[in-house]
Scaffold this motif. Structure first.
Motif, PDB file in Angstrom:
ATOM      1  N   ALA A  77      13.603  -6.902  -3.521  1.00  0.00           N
ATOM      2  CA  ALA A  77      14.318  -8.037  -2.918  1.00  0.00           C
ATOM      3  C   ALA A  77      14.200  -9.235  -3.863  1.00  0.00           C
ATOM      4  O   ALA A  77      13.228  -9.353  -4.614  1.00  0.00           O
ATOM      5  N   LYS A  78      15.198 -10.096  -3.816  1.00  0.00           N
ATOM      6  CA  LYS A  78      15.199 -11.268  -4.708  1.00  0.00           C
ATOM      7  C   LYS A  78      15.593 -12.508  -3.917  1.00  0.00           C
ATOM      8  O   LYS A  78      16.592 -12.489  -3.194  1.00  0.00           O
ATOM      9  N   VAL A  79      14.808 -13.564  -4.045  1.00  0.00           N
ATOM     10  CA  VAL A  79      15.073 -14.796  -3.296  1.00  0.00           C
ATOM     11  C   VAL A  79      14.983 -16.014  -4.215  1.00  0.00           C
ATOM     12  O   VAL A  79      14.318 -15.981  -5.252  1.00  0.00           O
ATOM     13  N   GLN A  80      15.671 -17.059  -3.795  1.00  0.00           N
ATOM     14  CA  GLN A  80      15.552 -18.364  -4.451  1.00  0.00           C
ATOM     15  C   GLN A  80      15.028 -19.341  -3.417  1.00  0.00           C
ATOM     16  O   GLN A  80      15.585 -19.447  -2.323  1.00  0.00           O
ATOM     17  N   VAL A  81      13.956 -20.038  -3.747  1.00  0.00           N
ATOM     18  CA  VAL A  81      13.355 -21.006  -2.833  1.00  0.00           C
ATOM     19  C   VAL A  81      13.366 -22.376  -3.503  1.00  0.00           C
ATOM     20  O   VAL A  81      12.877 -22.533  -4.630  1.00  0.00           O
ATOM     21  N   MET A 140       5.966 -30.784 -11.415  1.00  0.00           N
ATOM     22  CA  MET A 140       6.109 -30.173 -10.096  1.00  0.00           C
ATOM     23  C   MET A 140       7.417 -29.383 -10.052  1.00  0.00           C
ATOM     24  O   MET A 140       8.492 -29.935 -10.240  1.00  0.00           O
ATOM     25  N   ASN A 141       7.283 -28.065  -9.818  1.00  0.00           N
ATOM     26  CA  ASN A 141       8.469 -27.230  -9.724  1.00  0.00           C
ATOM     27  C   ASN A 141       9.266 -27.569  -8.472  1.00  0.00           C
ATOM     28  O   ASN A 141       8.707 -27.777  -7.398  1.00  0.00           O
ATOM     29  N   GLU A 142      10.578 -27.608  -8.609  1.00  0.00           N
ATOM     30  CA  GLU A 142      11.453 -27.896  -7.485  1.00  0.00           C
ATOM     31  C   GLU A 142      12.084 -26.630  -6.902  1.00  0.00           C
ATOM     32  O   GLU A 142      12.501 -26.609  -5.764  1.00  0.00           O
ATOM     33  N   GLU A 143      12.129 -25.575  -7.725  1.00  0.00           N
ATOM     34  CA  GLU A 143      12.715 -24.337  -7.234  1.00  0.00           C
ATOM     35  C   GLU A 143      12.160 -23.157  -8.017  1.00  0.00           C
ATOM     36  O   GLU A 143      11.637 -23.311  -9.132  1.00  0.00           O
ATOM     37  N   ILE A 144      12.278 -21.973  -7.431  1.00  0.00           N
ATOM     38  CA  ILE A 144      11.767 -20.774  -8.077  1.00  0.00           C
ATOM     39  C   ILE A 144      12.556 -19.575  -7.567  1.00  0.00           C
ATOM     40  O   ILE A 144      13.000 -19.550  -6.417  1.00  0.00           O
ATOM     41  N   THR A 145      12.751 -18.599  -8.450  1.00  0.00           N
ATOM     42  CA  THR A 145      13.408 -17.356  -8.070  1.00  0.00           C
ATOM     43  C   THR A 145      12.419 -16.218  -8.301  1.00  0.00           C
ATOM     44  O   THR A 145      11.873 -16.085  -9.410  1.00  0.00           O
ATOM     45  N   LEU A 146      12.169 -15.410  -7.264  1.00  0.00           N
ATOM     46  CA  LEU A 146      11.171 -14.345  -7.353  1.00  0.00           C
ATOM     47  C   LEU A 146      11.690 -13.056  -6.722  1.00  0.00           C
ATOM     48  O   LEU A 146      12.585 -13.079  -5.882  1.00  0.00           O
ATOM     49  N   THR A 147      11.071 -11.968  -7.123  1.00  0.00           N
ATOM     50  CA  THR A 147      11.359 -10.673  -6.503  1.00  0.00           C
ATOM     51  C   THR A 147      10.110 -10.185  -5.788  1.00  0.00           C
ATOM     52  O   THR A 147       8.990 -10.620  -6.082  1.00  0.00           O
ATOM     53  N   GLY A 148      10.305  -9.285  -4.838  1.00  0.00           N
ATOM     54  CA  GLY A 148       9.192  -8.724  -4.096  1.00  0.00           C
ATOM     55  C   GLY A 148       9.614  -7.428  -3.439  1.00  0.00           C
ATOM     56  O   GLY A 148      10.801  -7.090  -3.406  1.00  0.00           O
ATOM     57  N   ALA A 149       8.621  -6.724  -2.902  1.00  0.00           N
ATOM     58  CA  ALA A 149       8.927  -5.462  -2.238  1.00  0.00           C
ATOM     59  C   ALA A 149       9.882  -5.676  -1.076  1.00  0.00           C
ATOM     60  O   ALA A 149      10.753  -4.844  -0.805  1.00  0.00           O
ATOM     61  N   THR A 150       9.705  -6.807  -0.377  1.00  0.00           N
ATOM     62  CA  THR A 150      10.601  -7.177   0.721  1.00  0.00           C
ATOM     63  C   THR A 150      10.973  -8.642   0.560  1.00  0.00           C
ATOM     64  O   THR A 150      10.361  -9.389  -0.228  1.00  0.00           O
ATOM     65  N   VAL A 151      11.967  -9.085   1.325  1.00  0.00           N
ATOM     66  CA  VAL A 151      12.363 -10.497   1.308  1.00  0.00           C
ATOM     67  C   VAL A 151      11.188 -11.370   1.703  1.00  0.00           C
ATOM     68  O   VAL A 151      10.910 -12.398   1.067  1.00  0.00           O
ATOM     69  N   GLU A 152      10.473 -10.969   2.756  1.00  0.00           N
ATOM     70  CA  GLU A 152       9.348 -11.766   3.245  1.00  0.00           C
ATOM     71  C   GLU A 152       8.254 -11.881   2.191  1.00  0.00           C
ATOM     72  O   GLU A 152       7.656 -12.943   2.015  1.00  0.00           O
ATOM     73  N   ASP A 153       7.989 -10.796   1.480  1.00  0.00           N
ATOM     74  CA  ASP A 153       6.971 -10.837   0.418  1.00  0.00           C
ATOM     75  C   ASP A 153       7.374 -11.820  -0.677  1.00  0.00           C
ATOM     76  O   ASP A 153       6.560 -12.607  -1.174  1.00  0.00           O
ATOM     77  N   ALA A 154       8.643 -11.759  -1.064  1.00  0.00           N
ATOM     78  CA  ALA A 154       9.127 -12.634  -2.127  1.00  0.00           C
ATOM     79  C   ALA A 154       9.077 -14.098  -1.688  1.00  0.00           C
ATOM     80  O   ALA A 154       8.674 -14.986  -2.458  1.00  0.00           O
ATOM     81  N   VAL A 155       9.485 -14.366  -0.428  1.00  0.00           N
ATOM     82  CA  VAL A 155       9.465 -15.734   0.087  1.00  0.00           C
ATOM     83  C   VAL A 155       8.036 -16.264   0.158  1.00  0.00           C
ATOM     84  O   VAL A 155       7.750 -17.392  -0.261  1.00  0.00           O
ATOM     85  N   ILE A 211       4.290 -25.273  -0.915  1.00  0.00           N
ATOM     86  CA  ILE A 211       4.963 -25.910   0.213  1.00  0.00           C
ATOM     87  C   ILE A 211       4.986 -24.962   1.416  1.00  0.00           C
ATOM     88  O   ILE A 211       4.720 -23.763   1.283  1.00  0.00           O
ATOM     89  N   SER A 212       5.310 -25.530   2.572  1.00  0.00           N
ATOM     90  CA  SER A 212       5.444 -24.730   3.782  1.00  0.00           C
ATOM     91  C   SER A 212       6.891 -24.262   3.918  1.00  0.00           C
ATOM     92  O   SER A 212       7.787 -24.758   3.216  1.00  0.00           O
TER      93      SER A 212
END
Length: 206
Positions: free
Chosen positions: A50-54, A1-16, A25-26
């Motif tokens: 955009a780049k986010v870490q969740v 089970m992954n605990e964290e992930i870093t992704l990019t997207g066209a926008t912050v919301e897309d990446a999240v 997860i929610s």
């Protein structure tokens, strides 16, 4: 089970949104850090995603159950747990062939584990919850025992006209005795001493 992930997207919301899906997860279960808000650019030139870490938030009850199983394992006890939540009270049932070792004399081991479990839960929850550990209906059996003890000691206080001191016990067990005798007008109860050696005193009023 992954605990964290870093992704990019066209926008912050897309990446999240994509990160939440991949983690399964929610949004309420996630800690979100925006590493780069990105840039649209002009006519496609100079754009930057955009780049986010969740990060998956740790669940307080899961952490408590994991902790209890680890402690039990160190005691040579194979432990199964199940949690029942009612409002802010979470009761965790302990099941094991050696469950008596986890209860201990007069519930002392169970009470100690409950105190530790409460501390662990408070690390991972924003809203306070009360942790209750139980095994083989010990709590209900102990409640009945304490209620009977309360009646016996109350009669002793009336008979001898002297204060009756009970053995030290946790606050929730003292409350059981307080409650059992609260309707009586011929005696009164109060606690003395300091934790963890605080005890109850029963005194005749008349």
């Amino acid at each position: 089970m992954n605990e964290e992930i870093t992704l990019t997207g066209a926008t912050v919301e897309d990446a999240v949104s994509e990160a939440l899906v991949k983690l399964g997860i929610s949004r309420e279960q996630a800690e979100i850090s925006v590493l780069d808000e990105g840039k649209k650019g002009f006519l496609g030139l100079g754009s930057r995603p955009a780049k986010v870490q969740v990060i998956r938030k740790k669940d307080a009850i899961e952490e408590v159950e994991r902790y209890l199983k680890d402690i039990a394992g160190q005691m040579g006890v194979e432990l199964a747990t199940s949690a029942q939540r009612e409002g802010k009270v979470v009761t965790i049932l302990l099941e094991s062939e050696k469950v008596a070792l986890l209860i201990g004399k007069r519930g002392q081991t169970l009470n100690a584990l409950q105190t530790l479990a409460q501390l662990i839960a408070n690390r991972y929850t924003e809203q306070f919850v009360t942790i209750v550990l139980d095994a083989e209906d010990y709590r209900e059996r102990r409640r009945a025992t304490l209620s009977q003890l309360a009646d016996r000691k109350a009669e002793q206080a009336l008979r001898t006209r002297r204060p009756v001191k009970l053995e030290p016990m946790p606050s929730f067990e003292r409350k059981i005795i307080h409650s059992a005798l609260s309707s009586r007008r011929d005696i009164e109860t109060h606690s003395e001493g300091r934790e963890p050696h605080r005890y109850l005193v029963i005194t005749a009023k008349y």
